[in-house]
Design a protein around this motif. Structure first.
Motif, PDB file in Angstrom:
ATOM      1  N   LEU A 122       4.642  42.553  11.793  1.00 18.21           N
ATOM      2  CA  LEU A 122       3.891  42.449  13.092  1.00 18.21           C
ATOM      3  C   LEU A 122       2.650  43.167  12.941  1.00 18.21           C
ATOM      4  CD1 LEU A 122       5.191  42.181  16.566  1.00 18.21           C
ATOM      5  CD2 LEU A 122       3.458  43.947  16.069  1.00 18.21           C
ATOM      6  N   TYR A 123       1.545  42.738  13.077  1.00 18.56           N
ATOM      7  CA  TYR A 123       0.313  43.449  13.200  1.00 18.56           C
ATOM      8  C   TYR A 123      -0.230  43.788  14.431  1.00 18.56           C
ATOM      9  CZ  TYR A 123       0.163  42.443   7.981  1.00 18.56           C
ATOM     10  OH  TYR A 123       0.656  42.537   6.730  1.00 18.56           O
ATOM     11  N   GLU A 124      -0.591  44.966  14.673  1.00 21.20           N
ATOM     12  CA  GLU A 124      -1.300  45.209  16.320  1.00 21.20           C
ATOM     13  C   GLU A 124      -2.716  45.960  15.913  1.00 21.20           C
ATOM     14  OE1 GLU A 124      -0.612  47.530  20.355  1.00 21.20           O
ATOM     15  OE2 GLU A 124       0.993  46.313  19.796  1.00 21.20           O
ATOM     16  N   HIS A 125      -3.404  45.200  16.613  1.00 23.01           N
ATOM     17  CA  HIS A 125      -4.889  45.745  16.698  1.00 23.01           C
ATOM     18  C   HIS A 125      -5.229  46.341  18.159  1.00 23.01           C
ATOM     19  CE1 HIS A 125      -9.300  45.374  16.198  1.00 23.01           C
ATOM     20  NE2 HIS A 125      -9.290  45.102  17.470  1.00 23.01           N
ATOM     21  N   LEU A 126      -5.475  47.634  18.278  1.00 24.64           N
ATOM     22  CA  LEU A 126      -5.659  48.180  19.608  1.00 24.64           C
ATOM     23  C   LEU A 126      -7.040  48.868  19.537  1.00 24.64           C
ATOM     24  CD1 LEU A 126      -4.731  49.294  22.228  1.00 24.64           C
ATOM     25  CD2 LEU A 126      -3.680  51.332  21.059  1.00 24.64           C
ATOM     26  N   ARG A 127      -7.988  48.087  20.495  1.00 20.81           N
ATOM     27  CA  ARG A 127      -9.087  48.597  20.621  1.00 20.81           C
ATOM     28  C   ARG A 127      -9.653  49.259  22.116  1.00 20.81           C
ATOM     29  NH1 ARG A 127     -12.327  43.850  20.171  1.00 20.81           N
ATOM     30  NH2 ARG A 127     -12.571  43.830  22.350  1.00 20.81           N
ATOM     31  N   LEU A 128     -10.014  50.554  22.016  1.00 19.01           N
ATOM     32  CA  LEU A 128     -10.256  51.271  23.176  1.00 19.01           C
ATOM     33  C   LEU A 128     -11.824  51.305  23.364  1.00 19.01           C
ATOM     34  CD1 LEU A 128      -7.570  53.849  22.600  1.00 19.01           C
ATOM     35  CD2 LEU A 128      -7.286  52.011  24.154  1.00 19.01           C
TER      36      LEU A 128
END
Length: 721
Positions: free
Chosen positions: A121-127
């Motif tokens: 599982l790959y998670e990309h988190l952009r703030l």
């Protein structure tokens, strides 16, 4: 899913109804799938099914995020139309430092994009900081791995479990492990990037500094390892691109469908995307897993029916299903798994409990219908593709399946195929309605075995006719003649013994004393589909299926209202299953009753418009359709479910009267009809061995016209108006 049910203007709540929003989002690729809440998290809301699963084991049961100690506020949650990505957008509530608001709500945008690829599982988190002040944030990830077998998640209690291994923490990676009682070590490997302040077996804290207007991206990967397996972690961008490439390749292989109705197109596209997600590449080819979350594994019956539904537009799926089931066909008698030589698989599980025999489903053969359906699929695949070389490869498996029908399947030699489980841990009922209470007499008393289901005799009838065609193609003409004679005898005997005048249709089954179970059921739609019904009975069967007691406005109830065990909230005794309704529509069309078939097309299409993403679930409740109300959902139905997604393609083929003759080669449209919601249907990239055709079928006041838009190769297109 919703487990809140409206009955006679009164609302009823299940005792297990979650207080929080229980709607879920699903991602799947191969043998790995994830069930999230709408925030893209896994926790305690819902019905306990959330988590990251691999090969029948839950590798992650918690995945939650806090920003400066506060839970983000949800703005939007969507699965991309092709099911490749889950995108969640959030912001934060007011965040305080003492009495001072350091971050006003709505000024930080939190964008999460999640995909699953090759057991990771790959998670990309952009703030993004939209405030006018610099920010310093601490992102806190909470996680846990309970390593529960799928059957434990479903509620099974175990006397003993394996051992949790000491967590391993190295750099920005933490490894959680479990050694099962089967001595297999399973691991969950979680890795972060960015400025990691703290890393334990339960939490990770990552610091982020943002100037006004600045954005920053963080990534997390969660890998699932079982035994000695290895995997290669790629970047998030590479994972997304790999998914796109795989989807493009599959799209190029199958036919494409566009209609005049955008809502109908949405139903088609959603169904195709769900089938693509549920299809797993095995060493034998593509195989459609049954459904998420409970049945994300190979099922024989489900895979075959899904392949039959989609055979006309994607024959490769049928080839993969046939290859897989031929390779796993039983070769010896084993009462523990209900296996007998020639029998086709019911279910195959990879989890710890299956490996240990705590549940009998490692390779389980307790199904009476998968074996004749396997032969039906092989025969229809040949009609569609003219792929005699492949049929020759699996010909021994086909002959073994026919031999099973004539021997083990008909143990008492009465001409009907029956079932009775071989051990007390297997399934009591072994047709597609496999609830313990699904086969009963008109007074509600349970039927005692061995049980001969009506639809199974229809499957056997068509299986023998199609096996005869294949035998002729392979120059086994004497056996072909013998099979045709067996089919003719079966049809005559069936129509004599199963017909029940008092209910004006066929019995759902004969019990062990050969007494008919005089119960009106949807099973009779399958009889029309396979052609075993004598012409003199076809009209009565159709009338009963489409009566107010059976057709609830959306689809056909599994058991008609008024029968002893009828319950619109039951799994098999009054609910509506889309695949079952689709088969009935195909059966009605086969007997020339396109008008009623169109009613079923319209009913399921209109049901899809009330459901999230136009996704038909495994089943829904059988309450009568009420104006302005959606179908009442069944609380724990699988969604997506392969044969529910495949229903629309069988419905389309039925109303178009589409058949294939590979030897001519020819595509025939026999008295095609279109529902009123469709002015035209365009089918492109429809391939046969000899070429490809693009065409448009258009509804006129009295009939349907056909226009050939493009054609490559020598293919005849025939329209019978």
């Amino acid at each position: 899913m919703e487990d809140v049910i409206l009955v006679n203007d009164q609302w009823y709540f299940s005792a297990t109804s979650p207080r929080a929003d229980a709607r879920t989002q699903v991602l799947k690729q191969g043998d790995t799938f994830a069930v999230f809440d709408r925030r893209g998290e896994m926790g305690k809301s819902g019905l306990g099914e959330q988590g990251l699963y691999h090969l029948g084991m839950r590798h992650l049961d918690q995945w939650e995020i806090l920003l400066n100690g506060r839970r983000p506020m949800l703005l939007n949650s969507t699965i991309k139309e092709d099911n490749s990505l889950l995108v969640v957008e959030c912001t934060t509530p007011d965040i305080h430092d003492g009495n001072e608001v350091t971050l006003p709500k709505g000024t930080l945008h939190v964008f999460r994009s999640i995909t699953v690829q090759d057991s990771i599982l790959y998670e990309h988190l952009r703030l993004t900081n939209y405030s006018r002040n610099p920010l310093e944030l601490v992102i806190e990830y909470s996680y846990g791995a309970d390593f529960h077998d799928m059957f434990e998640v479903r509620g099974a209690h175990r006397a003993r479990r394996g051992e949790a291994l000491p967590p391993e923490i190295e750099g920005k990676r933490v490894t959680l492990g479990y050694r099962g009682l089967d001595d297999v070590v399973r691991r969950t490997i979680i890795e972060f990037d960015g400025e990691v302040l703290q890393l334990t077996d339960r939490i990770a804290k990552v610091r982020v500094r943002l100037k006004p207007g600045q954005e920053q991206t963080l990534h997390a990967t969660i890998g699932c390892l079982s035994g000695n397996a290895q995997f290669c972690v790629v970047s998030y961008a590479e994972a997304v691109e790999g998914t796109k490439t795989r989807l493009r390749r599959r799209e190029q292989q199958r036919a494409r469908i566009v209609t005049s109705n955008e809502q109908f197109n949405h139903w088609i596209d959603r169904s195709l995307a769900d089938l693509q997600m549920l299809t797993t590449e095995t060493v034998y080819g593509s195989y459609p897993y049954a459904g998420v979350p409970w049945f994300s594994t190979p099922f024989g019956r489900d895979g075959i029916i899904t392949a039959l539904q989609t055979l006309w537009l994607d024959p490769e799926l049928s080839r993969g299903a046939l290859s897989f089931l031929a390779a796993t066909q039983a070769t010896e008698k084993d009462p523990k798994s209900d296996a007998e030589p020639g029998k086709i698989l019911h279910e195959m599980r990879e989890g710890e409990m299956s490996a240990l025999g705590e549940v009998p489903f490692r390779r389980y053969y307790g199904t009476v219908d998968a074996t004749p359906l396997f032969v039906v699929l092989a025969g229809r695949y040949f009609r569609r593709t003219d792929d005699l070389a492949f049929i020759r490869d699996i010909w021994p498996n086909i002959k073994q399946a026919v031999n099973w029908m004539n021997t083990y399947g008909d143990a008492d030699g009465d001409g009907f195929v029956e079932y009775q489980r071989c051990n007390d841990r297997g399934l009591v009922q072994q047709g597609w309605k496999d609830s313990d209470d699904s086969i009963f007499h008109s007074d509600g008393s349970p039927a005692e075995g061995p049980i001969a289901l009506c639809e199974v005799q229809g499957y056997v009838y068509e299986a023998k006719l199609l096996a005869a065609e294949l035998a002729e193609a392979l120059d086994e003409r004497d056996w072909a003649a013998e099979l045709r004679q067996q089919a003719a005898v079966l049809k005559e005997y069936f129509n004599e013994k199963f017909w029940v005048r008092s209910i004006n249709t066929f019995a759902i089954a004969l019990d062990g004393r050969k007494r008919p179970c005089a119960v009106r059921s949807s099973n009779t739609g399958h009889l029309l589909y396979n052609g075993i019904v004598d012409a003199q009975h076809a009209g009565a069967v159709a009338e009963t299926l489409m009566s107010e007691q059976s057709f609830n406005g959306w689809g056909i109830r599994t058991i008609a209202e008024g029968e002893a065990r009828y319950n619109p909230m039951s799994y098999h005794n009054g609910s509506v299953w889309p695949h079952d309704t689709g088969i009935a529509a195909a059966g009605l069309a086969r007997y020339g009753d396109q008008s009623r078939a169109l009613q079923l097309v319209s009913g399921l299409f209109e049901a899809s418009q009330y459901l999230d993403n136009a996704r038909l679930p495994e089943l829904f409740c059988g309450f009568p359709r009420l104006e302005g109300h959606s179908p009442t959902l069944y609380p724990v139905a699988c969604s997506p479910q392969a044969w529910a997604a495949g229903a629309v393609f069988m419905l389309l083929q039925a109303c178009l009267g589409m058949t294939f003759s590979p030897t001519k080669p020819q595509i025939c449209f026999d008295h095609p009809r279109l529902p009123e919601t469709l002015q035209w249907v365009r089918i492109s990239n429809l391939r046969m061995k000899q070429g490809m055709v693009n065409m448009t079928l258009r509804r006129h006041p009295r009939d349907v016209g056909l226009n050939i838009d493009e054609k490559e190769g020598d293919i005849d297109i025939v329209l019978i108006a």
